[in-house]
Structures are given as structure tokens and as C-alpha cells.
Design an enzyme around this catalytic site. Structure first.
Site, mmCIF file in Angstrom:
data_model
loop_
_atom_site.group_PDB
_atom_site.id
_atom_site.type_symbol
_atom_site.label_atom_id
_atom_site.label_comp_id
_atom_site.label_asym_id
_atom_site.label_seq_id
_atom_site.Cartn_x
_atom_site.Cartn_y
_atom_site.Cartn_z
ATOM 1 N N PRO A 65 0.848 -1.190 0.000
ATOM 2 C CA PRO A 65 0.000 0.000 0.000
ATOM 3 C C PRO A 65 0.881 1.237 0.000
ATOM 4 O O PRO A 65 1.981 1.224 0.550
ATOM 5 C CB PRO A 65 -0.780 -0.098 1.302
ATOM 6 N N CYS A 66 0.394 2.285 -0.634
ATOM 7 C CA CYS A 66 1.284 3.414 -0.882
ATOM 8 C C CYS A 66 1.310 4.438 0.242
ATOM 9 O O CYS A 66 1.877 5.494 0.095
ATOM 10 C CB CYS A 66 0.878 4.077 -2.177
ATOM 11 N N GLN A 67 0.703 4.114 1.402
ATOM 12 C CA GLN A 67 0.727 5.100 2.491
ATOM 13 C C GLN A 67 2.127 5.262 3.084
ATOM 14 O O GLN A 67 2.427 6.243 3.724
ATOM 15 C CB GLN A 67 -0.197 4.710 3.654
ATOM 16 N N ASP A 68 2.975 4.246 2.903
ATOM 17 C CA ASP A 68 4.227 4.280 3.661
ATOM 18 C C ASP A 68 5.417 4.767 2.842
ATOM 19 O O ASP A 68 6.436 4.122 2.752
ATOM 20 C CB ASP A 68 4.515 2.905 4.255
ATOM 21 N N PHE A 69 5.235 5.937 2.248
ATOM 22 C CA PHE A 69 6.306 6.487 1.425
ATOM 23 C C PHE A 69 7.495 7.006 2.202
ATOM 24 O O PHE A 69 8.613 6.926 1.775
ATOM 25 C CB PHE A 69 5.778 7.663 0.621
#
Length: 501
Positions: free
Chosen positions: A94-98
Site C-alpha cells: 500500500p502506498c501510504q508508507d512512502f
């Protein structure tokens, strides 16, 4: 049989409803391990791929596989699966953890609950597949000033250093105790999915790596492999880049040239738009858009794509493109099968309030809520630009949204239709009609998935690379001719794999 005849094995993490796995499955791969946090998508995946379900926390054993592990990937101990040897590991954290940095100090594998991409690395360390395919949003490349992206690329290539770092720091996260191979990055490209045949404006970052010992067996000459993958990811072997597949084709189950009267009927329905209660935008639209339609589907298709039929029509290229459209509709199981005929619980038209019906009747294709601003049909909302968006029949659809309230559902190009059905959304995402969604929140399952066709295209290219890897022994350093010649091959072979099902 020969090595190349055996089924290739896939492991996947962050699997969702299984769009990526399904694409690989369509190309002849078998998923032996998938990990998905949420119950409903895990159920969908298990059902379609006929897998049993295990629940975390767990140390899965080889005899437990093939299976879907439902639960948090952080609670999966992969250590008993080192002899699984999957051909490919696929997944898109998931891309929340950039944000991967806290100031200048890098957090290791124990970077808190947010660092899910580290779980992809952990799976890579234990499973050591021949190839991995990492998928994400294009924004990943620029997030955090590009630091996240550079870090991930560096970690993938120097996997063992990363493993040692985790051991030295005595972190609770389990990593292997033996040295592991890193991966040579073959491609890192943002794929514009309409170019490969998806009828939806969706862009994905794809990173493909090959295990360093296998890369070494090519004597460092992995350019042939790169070209092969890039040919698929850029769609250069097909005509979709110039002539994309359209919503009217995927809903009607026919290529454009067979839909002439259907198209005329769709667009004629808008001729009295804004006539009973005139409003300025409607007048402008009649003047700037409607008046320029020829009602000839082919000419209007060119215009929709920003081309000029008289100047730009290349009969031969167009004919080839239409053959590709027809092949693809057949490949996806839709040729001659309009979506409206599907008897499926997920194909019922959502009930819409009178207000929404009245509003949508005043919004033409390719327009949205802004069109009726300042009229009786107006919407009170800040994010007005993408709500109540009506698809255009002759251009790839808007991205299917997973979440969002009223107005974010995606709307049909036919004037008397409002919200798309779930099955229509699934077609836009390239899920074949025999893929059955289970559980709840099906809209999110569809919207969050990797388009299966993207998975299938990548799988075709990966399969060829795996076949080449198998033909090579690590002791031979001279490069066989086929690697040099490979750049010329992919169009035919990949098409043969993908179209011969």
C-alpha cells in the site's frame, strides 16, 4: 516434460482480490502462496484460484501450500518456506508508507508499522524467487523527494547488506541467518495501461528484478531481457498506444466497426440536452462538441483521440489495431457477450435517487458535476472535478475509484444510465466475467486491484525470461544468439502465449 512445460510458481504479498495473481494465472502460472490482510479480498482470491485459507500469525510449512494467508504480512514467518523456490514474487505494498526516512538516519527493517514495503524485502530474502515484480503508484518515484524510491531500489539490489543490518541491530524482525542474493533491476517504468489494452486511464510503477546469480549467467548482458520487458510495458508491440480499446467495445463485446448504429443511438440521445431548461454550459457544449460530431463511430473515435481522420487515417494500421481489439475482447471472454446480458448479482443497476437521475440526464459524456454548476442540478462539494463524471464511449474510462461517497462511482456514457454496475467496473479493470467477487466491499476490491491484463502482459514477458534462464547453465559465459535476437521476438511470442488460451 521439459523444464519449460512445468507450471511456473507465483508467491504474492499484498495480494488484494488477486488481480495481479489472476493475470499471472491467465498466462499459465500457479499461485502457491498469497498474503492478504482483509477477509473479503482474501476470500475472493482463494475462491477464484481454488486455494485454501490459513490465518495469521503463522509459520507456514511447505505442506500447507498452496494457500492464501489471510492476515497481516508482518505476522507471517516465511522461514520454513526457504525451499519453496517460487519463480516469481509479485506484490504492491500500500502506498501510504512512502516516508522512509526520519531525518538523515535510515530506519532499518524495524521501521515501525508503516513500512510495509520492507515486508516485500523480507519475503524476497526468504523466498529468493528468480524474478520479482514490484508494483506501485507512479507517485512513489517522487514521494519524499525521491528518497523512498532510491531507498527501495538500493535495498532490492543490496538485499544482503540490508539483512545484515537487521541482524546487527538485533531487531525483532525475522530475517534469514544465511547470506541472500540481491536482485538486478531489469526495468523500472511507469506503465500507461491503455497502451497495453486496458480501457482505463490508470498508470502504475512497475519494477522488475532478476536474482543476481541468474543475471550473472547472462554474463552481464541483460539488455535483451530489458528490451523484452520494455516492449511489453510500453505496448510498442501493439497498436493500443494510438488506438486504445474503448468502453463501448468492452461493454458491447464488439470491436468499434461493428458498433456504428449503437454509437449513433448513444450520442443522438444527447441532442436535446439543456433544451427544456437552457443553461450556458449546455449551449457551449452544443456549439463546441455536439455540432462537431459526425455520428460516424470511426471518425468520431479519431476526433476523441485528438486525431484528424482525413489527415491521420492509416488504413492498414487501423485494420491491424481493430484485429488486436477483437483478439483482446476474445481473450478476455467478452467477444459477442454484451455486459448487459450477464446474469450476475453484481450486475444489477444501482438504485439512484430522482435527483441524481435528473442531474445525470444533463451531464454529457466526458463531463462532470462542474457542468451543471449554477443550475438546479448543481452539487454542493469541494472535490467537484471528479464527481458525477460520465465516461466517454470512445476514450479509455476514468480510473475506477475504490472509495468515496456520492458521485465518485463512475457513470455510464448512455444518457439514461447513471452509476456503473460492479460487473461493468470489473470489465473496465479487465477482470474476466468468470472471476467471481466474494464477501463485502466489492467496489473497493475491484478499484484497488492491479488490472489483470497488466499482470498477464507482465507474466508473458517474465515467462519468456524464465525459459531463457532455464536454458542457461550458470557455468556458460558465452551468450547464446537468442539474447541478441530477442529484441525482435517479443511481439510474436508474447502474443502467441497471450492469445492462444
Amino acid at each position: 516434460g521439459r523444464m519449460t512445460d512445468r507450471k511456473r510458481i507465483v508467491a504474492s504479498v499484498f495480494s488484494g482480490a488477486g488481480g495481479f495473481d489472476w493475470g499471472f494465472h491467465q498466462a499459465g502460472f500457479e499461485t502457491h502462496l498469497a498474503v492478504e490482510l482483509k477477509e473479503s479480498p482474501a476470500e475472493t482470491l482463494a475462491h477464484n484460484l481454488k486455494l485454501k485459507t490459513l490465518i495469521t500469525p503463522i509459520t507456514p510449512m511447505l505442506h500447507d501450500l498452496p494457500a492464501v494467508i489471510q492476515g497481516d504480512v508482518r505476522d507471517v514467518d516465511f522461514s520454513a518456506l526457504v525451499s519453496m523456490h517460487p519463480d516469481v514474487l509479485i506484490g504492491g505494498p500500500p502506498c501510504q508508507d512512502f516516508s522512509v526516512s526520519k531525518g538523515s538516519k535510515r530506519e532499518g527493517l524495524n521501521g515501525g508499522r508503516g513500512k510495509l514495503y520492507l515486508e516485500f524485502l523480507r519475503a524476497l530474502m526468504f523466498l529468493q524467487p528468480k524474478i520479482f515484480v514490484f508494483e506501485n503508484v507512479p507517485g512513489f518515484t517522487s514521494a519524499n523527494s525521491g528518497l523512498a524510491y532510491r531507498t527501495v531500489l538500493d535495498d532490492l539490489q543490496n538485499l544482503d547488506a540490508h539483512r545484515r543490518e537487521a541482524l546487527d541491530a538485533a531487531q525483532p524482525v525475522k530475517v534469514p541467518h544465511e547470506a541472500v542474493y540481491g536482485y538486478e533491476i531489469l526495468v523500472k517504468d511507469v506503465v500507461d495501461t491503455p497502451r497495453i489494452g486496458v480501457s482505463q486511464t490508470r498508470r502504475r510503477l512497475i519494477i522488475v528484478g532478476i536474482r543476481s546469480d541468474l543475471a550473472a549467467s547472462f554474463g552481464g548482458l541483460t539488455n535483451g531481457l530489458r528490451d523484452q520487458l520494455r516492449g511489453v510495458l510500453t505496448g510498442s508491440m501493439w497498436h493500443f498506444g494510438r488506438y486504445p480499446l474503448t468502453p463501448i467495445e468492452i461493454f458491447e463485446g464488439q470491436p468499434l466497426y461493428r458498433l456504428r448504429s449503437k454509437y449513433r443511438q448513444v450520442m443522438r440521445a444527447y441532442q436535446d440536452l439543456g433544451k427544456e431548461k437552457p443553461f450556458p454550459k449546455a449551449d457551449d457544449w452544443h456549439r463546441e462538441v455536439y455540432a462537431h460530431l459526425t455520428f460516424d463511430i470511426i471518425k468520431d473515435y479519431y476526433a476523441a483521440l485528438g486525431l484528424n481522420y482525413a489527415k491521420d487515417h492509416d488504413r492498414q494500421a487501423f485494420r491491424l489495431a481493430m484485429t488486436e481489439h477483437e483478439h483482446l475482447l476474445q481473450q478476455l471472454g467478452w467477444l459477442g457477450k454484451p455486459v448487459y446480458d450477464l446474469k450476475d448479482d453484481h450486475n444489477t443497476r444501482p438504485k439512484q435517487s430522482q435527483k441524481v437521475q435528473a442531474r445525470m440526464a444533463q451531464i454529457p459524456p466526458e463531463e462532470n458535476a462542474e457542468f451543471v454548476d449554477g443550475t438546479d442540478w448543481h452539487v454542493i462539494s469541494k472535490e467537484i472535478s471528479f464527481i458525477y463524471r460520465r465516461a466517454a464511449p470512445l476514450k479509455p474510462a476514468w480510473t475506477v475509484m475504490a472509495y468515496g461517497g456520492g458521485g465518485t462511482y463512475g457513470y455510464h456514457y448512455e444518457r439514461d444510465r447513471q452509476m456503473l454496475t460492479l460487473r461493468e467496473r470489473a470489465r473496465i479493470q479487465t477482470f474476466s466475467d468468470d472471476f467471481e467477487f466474494k464477501g463485502t466491499d466489492i467496489r473497493a476490491q475491484i478499484g484497488e486491484a492491479v488490472p489483470p491484463l497488466l499482470g498477464e502482459r507482465i507474466a508473458c514477458a517474465v515467462k519468456q525470461i524464465l525459459d531463457l534462464v532455464d536454458q542457461r547453465s550458470p557455468y556458460i559465459t558465452d551468450i547464446p544468439l537468442q539474447v541478441h535476437e530477442m529484441a525482435a521476438v517479443p511481439a510474436r511470442t508474447c502474443q502467441a502465449i497471450c492469445f492462444s488460451r
